[in-house]
Structures are given as structure tokens and as C-alpha cells.
Motif scaffolding. Structure first.
Motif, PDB file in Angstrom:
ATOM      1  N   VAL A   2      -7.694   5.088 -57.508  1.00  0.00           N
ATOM      2  CA  VAL A   2      -8.312   4.957 -58.891  1.00  0.00           C
ATOM      3  C   VAL A   2      -7.301   4.276 -59.832  1.00  0.00           C
ATOM      4  CG1 VAL A   2      -9.396   6.160 -60.643  1.00  0.00           C
ATOM      5  CG2 VAL A   2      -9.959   6.800 -58.156  1.00  0.00           C
ATOM      6  N   MET A   3      -6.391   4.703 -59.802  1.00  0.00           N
ATOM      7  CA  MET A   3      -5.401   4.236 -60.814  1.00  0.00           C
ATOM      8  C   MET A   3      -4.902   2.600 -60.703  1.00  0.00           C
ATOM      9  SD  MET A   3      -2.513   7.355 -61.441  1.00  0.00           S
ATOM     10  CE  MET A   3      -1.685   6.156 -62.660  1.00  0.00           C
ATOM     11  N   ILE A   4      -4.916   2.086 -59.332  1.00  0.00           N
ATOM     12  CA  ILE A   4      -4.934   0.885 -58.957  1.00  0.00           C
ATOM     13  C   ILE A   4      -5.988  -0.038 -59.335  1.00  0.00           C
ATOM     14  CG2 ILE A   4      -4.607  -0.800 -57.292  1.00  0.00           C
ATOM     15  CD1 ILE A   4      -2.637   1.288 -55.883  1.00  0.00           C
ATOM     16  N   ARG A   5      -7.372   0.435 -59.044  1.00  0.00           N
ATOM     17  CA  ARG A   5      -8.402  -0.260 -59.479  1.00  0.00           C
ATOM     18  C   ARG A   5      -8.678  -0.198 -60.657  1.00  0.00           C
ATOM     19  NH1 ARG A   5     -12.235  -1.113 -54.790  1.00  0.00           N
ATOM     20  NH2 ARG A   5     -13.805  -1.254 -56.541  1.00  0.00           N
ATOM     21  N   SER A   6      -8.537   0.709 -61.528  1.00  0.00           N
ATOM     22  CA  SER A   6      -8.791   0.824 -62.920  1.00  0.00           C
ATOM     23  C   SER A   6      -7.656  -0.105 -63.756  1.00  0.00           C
ATOM     24  CB  SER A   6      -8.642   2.224 -63.632  1.00  0.00           C
ATOM     25  OG  SER A   6      -7.458   2.720 -63.567  1.00  0.00           O
ATOM     26  N   GLY A   7      -6.597  -0.403 -63.153  1.00  0.00           N
ATOM     27  CA  GLY A   7      -5.626  -1.335 -63.789  1.00  0.00           C
ATOM     28  C   GLY A   7      -4.547  -0.515 -64.498  1.00  0.00           C
ATOM     29  N   SER A   8      -4.519   0.903 -64.419  1.00  0.00           N
ATOM     30  CA  SER A   8      -3.492   1.580 -65.263  1.00  0.00           C
ATOM     31  C   SER A   8      -2.204   1.464 -64.511  1.00  0.00           C
ATOM     32  CB  SER A   8      -3.962   2.866 -65.495  1.00  0.00           C
ATOM     33  OG  SER A   8      -4.408   3.748 -64.231  1.00  0.00           O
ATOM     34  N   ILE A   9      -2.072   1.172 -63.300  1.00  0.00           N
ATOM     35  CA  ILE A   9      -0.937   0.836 -62.557  1.00  0.00           C
ATOM     36  C   ILE A   9      -1.219  -0.026 -61.607  1.00  0.00           C
ATOM     37  CG2 ILE A   9      -1.526   2.665 -60.605  1.00  0.00           C
ATOM     38  CD1 ILE A   9       1.523   3.300 -60.422  1.00  0.00           C
ATOM     39  N   LYS A  10      -0.099  -0.845 -61.462  1.00  0.00           N
ATOM     40  CA  LYS A  10      -0.170  -2.191 -60.612  1.00  0.00           C
ATOM     41  C   LYS A  10       0.242  -1.942 -59.211  1.00  0.00           C
ATOM     42  CE  LYS A  10       0.544  -5.124 -64.330  1.00  0.00           C
ATOM     43  NZ  LYS A  10      -0.517  -6.277 -64.588  1.00  0.00           N
ATOM     44  N   PRO A  11      -0.285  -2.619 -58.219  1.00  0.00           N
ATOM     45  CA  PRO A  11      -0.065  -2.208 -56.860  1.00  0.00           C
ATOM     46  C   PRO A  11       1.457  -2.147 -56.595  1.00  0.00           C
ATOM     47  CG  PRO A  11      -1.669  -3.816 -56.826  1.00  0.00           C
ATOM     48  CD  PRO A  11      -1.215  -3.667 -58.289  1.00  0.00           C
ATOM     49  N   GLY A  12       2.231  -3.164 -56.990  1.00  0.00           N
ATOM     50  CA  GLY A  12       3.720  -2.828 -56.504  1.00  0.00           C
ATOM     51  C   GLY A  12       4.306  -1.866 -57.088  1.00  0.00           C
ATOM     52  N   PRO A  13       4.267  -1.152 -58.517  1.00  0.00           N
ATOM     53  CA  PRO A  13       4.874  -0.050 -58.786  1.00  0.00           C
ATOM     54  C   PRO A  13       4.451   1.247 -57.896  1.00  0.00           C
ATOM     55  CG  PRO A  13       4.338  -1.410 -60.589  1.00  0.00           C
ATOM     56  CD  PRO A  13       4.034  -2.019 -59.487  1.00  0.00           C
ATOM     57  N   ALA A  14       2.915   1.153 -57.390  1.00  0.00           N
ATOM     58  CA  ALA A  14       2.590   2.226 -56.831  1.00  0.00           C
ATOM     59  C   ALA A  14       3.238   2.123 -55.308  1.00  0.00           C
ATOM     60  CB  ALA A  14       0.967   1.963 -56.686  1.00  0.00           C
ATOM     61  N   VAL A  15       3.386   1.206 -54.793  1.00  0.00           N
ATOM     62  CA  VAL A  15       3.954   0.957 -53.357  1.00  0.00           C
ATOM     63  C   VAL A  15       5.285   1.724 -53.531  1.00  0.00           C
ATOM     64  CG1 VAL A  15       4.865  -0.218 -51.828  1.00  0.00           C
ATOM     65  CG2 VAL A  15       2.388  -0.795 -52.504  1.00  0.00           C
ATOM     66  N   VAL A  16       6.164   1.364 -54.675  1.00  0.00           N
ATOM     67  CA  VAL A  16       7.534   1.499 -54.802  1.00  0.00           C
ATOM     68  C   VAL A  16       7.477   3.133 -55.003  1.00  0.00           C
ATOM     69  CG1 VAL A  16       9.383   1.575 -56.333  1.00  0.00           C
ATOM     70  CG2 VAL A  16       8.597  -0.333 -55.783  1.00  0.00           C
ATOM     71  N   ALA A  17       6.542   3.690 -55.779  1.00  0.00           N
ATOM     72  CA  ALA A  17       6.570   5.203 -55.978  1.00  0.00           C
ATOM     73  C   ALA A  17       6.053   6.007 -54.854  1.00  0.00           C
ATOM     74  CB  ALA A  17       5.367   5.776 -57.298  1.00  0.00           C
ATOM     75  N   ALA A  18       5.389   5.469 -53.962  1.00  0.00           N
ATOM     76  CA  ALA A  18       5.015   6.003 -52.714  1.00  0.00           C
ATOM     77  C   ALA A  18       6.320   5.947 -51.661  1.00  0.00           C
ATOM     78  CB  ALA A  18       3.783   5.630 -52.087  1.00  0.00           C
ATOM     79  N   LEU A  19       6.751   4.941 -51.618  1.00  0.00           N
ATOM     80  CA  LEU A  19       7.827   4.853 -50.606  1.00  0.00           C
ATOM     81  C   LEU A  19       9.024   5.850 -51.138  1.00  0.00           C
ATOM     82  CD1 LEU A  19       8.233   1.156 -50.279  1.00  0.00           C
ATOM     83  CD2 LEU A  19       7.664   2.897 -48.531  1.00  0.00           C
ATOM     84  N   PHE A  20       9.205   5.811 -52.678  1.00  0.00           N
ATOM     85  CA  PHE A  20      10.255   6.770 -53.186  1.00  0.00           C
ATOM     86  C   PHE A  20       9.856   8.238 -52.398  1.00  0.00           C
ATOM     87  CE2 PHE A  20      11.464   9.960 -56.385  1.00  0.00           C
ATOM     88  CZ  PHE A  20      13.068   9.818 -56.392  1.00  0.00           C
ATOM     89  N   GLY A  21       8.726   8.668 -52.675  1.00  0.00           N
ATOM     90  CA  GLY A  21       8.268  10.038 -52.184  1.00  0.00           C
ATOM     91  C   GLY A  21       8.608  10.138 -50.965  1.00  0.00           C
ATOM     92  N   PHE A  22       8.303   9.248 -49.960  1.00  0.00           N
ATOM     93  CA  PHE A  22       8.315   9.078 -48.687  1.00  0.00           C
ATOM     94  C   PHE A  22       9.892   9.377 -48.158  1.00  0.00           C
ATOM     95  CE2 PHE A  22       8.869   7.019 -44.692  1.00  0.00           C
ATOM     96  CZ  PHE A  22       8.196   7.645 -43.671  1.00  0.00           C
ATOM     97  N   PHE A  23      10.609   8.577 -48.622  1.00  0.00           N
ATOM     98  CA  PHE A  23      12.055   8.945 -48.512  1.00  0.00           C
ATOM     99  C   PHE A  23      12.874   9.888 -49.230  1.00  0.00           C
ATOM    100  CE2 PHE A  23      11.390   4.189 -47.492  1.00  0.00           C
ATOM    101  CZ  PHE A  23      12.062   4.198 -46.346  1.00  0.00           C
ATOM    102  N   LEU A  24      12.139  10.424 -50.241  1.00  0.00           N
ATOM    103  CA  LEU A  24      12.620  11.864 -50.605  1.00  0.00           C
ATOM    104  C   LEU A  24      12.559  12.990 -49.947  1.00  0.00           C
ATOM    105  CD1 LEU A  24      14.069  13.064 -53.338  1.00  0.00           C
ATOM    106  CD2 LEU A  24      11.748  12.982 -54.173  1.00  0.00           C
ATOM    107  N   ALA A  25      11.245  12.757 -49.296  1.00  0.00           N
ATOM    108  CA  ALA A  25      10.766  14.329 -48.547  1.00  0.00           C
ATOM    109  C   ALA A  25      11.926  14.976 -47.654  1.00  0.00           C
ATOM    110  CB  ALA A  25       9.472  13.928 -47.848  1.00  0.00           C
TER     111      ALA A  25
END
Length: 64
Positions: A17-40
Motif C-alpha cells: 500500500v505504501m509503495i502504491r500510494s507513493g509514500s515510499i519508493k520501491p528501492g528503499p522498501a527493498v532495502v528495508a525488507a533486506l535489512f530485516g531479512f539479514f537482521l533476523a
């Protein structure tokens, strides 16, 4: 397992929803998701999991 799966699903929906609404761009969203994945699997993973579970339990105890 059911709680963590539903939280992952909820966060995924919020992310889309955040990507589609434009409040977050796909690049930073992927970085945040990867950060969580590698932090786990690090030493902080279990602490973050316990913190999230305690918040979920606290929300579950609220009576409306």
C-alpha cells in the motif's frame, strides 16, 4: 507460527500500500525488507521477536 505469519502478511500488505500510494519508493522498501531479512539471524533477532510478541500480547489483552 500463526502469529508471525499473520504479522508478515500484514506488514507485506502495508508495504504494498505504501509503495502504491507513493509514500515510499520501491528501492528503499527493498532495502528495508533486506535489512530485516539479514537482521533476523543475528543476535538481535530473538530480542526483536520477543519485543514484537510482547506488543502483540499487550494489544490482545485490551478490552473494548
Amino acid at each position: 507460527m500463526a502469529i508471525s505469519l499473520s504479522v508478515v502478511l500484514l506488514l507485506g500488505v502495508i508495504l504494498v500500500v505504501m509503495i502504491r500510494s507513493g509514500s515510499i519508493k520501491p528501492g528503499p522498501a527493498v532495502v528495508a525488507a533486506l535489512f530485516g531479512f539479514f537482521l533476523a539471524p543475528t543476535g538481535m533477532g530473538p530480542s526483536i521477536n520477543r519485543f514484537a510478541n510482547s506488543i502483540i500480547e499487550s494489544i490482545g489483552q485490551i478490552n473494548f
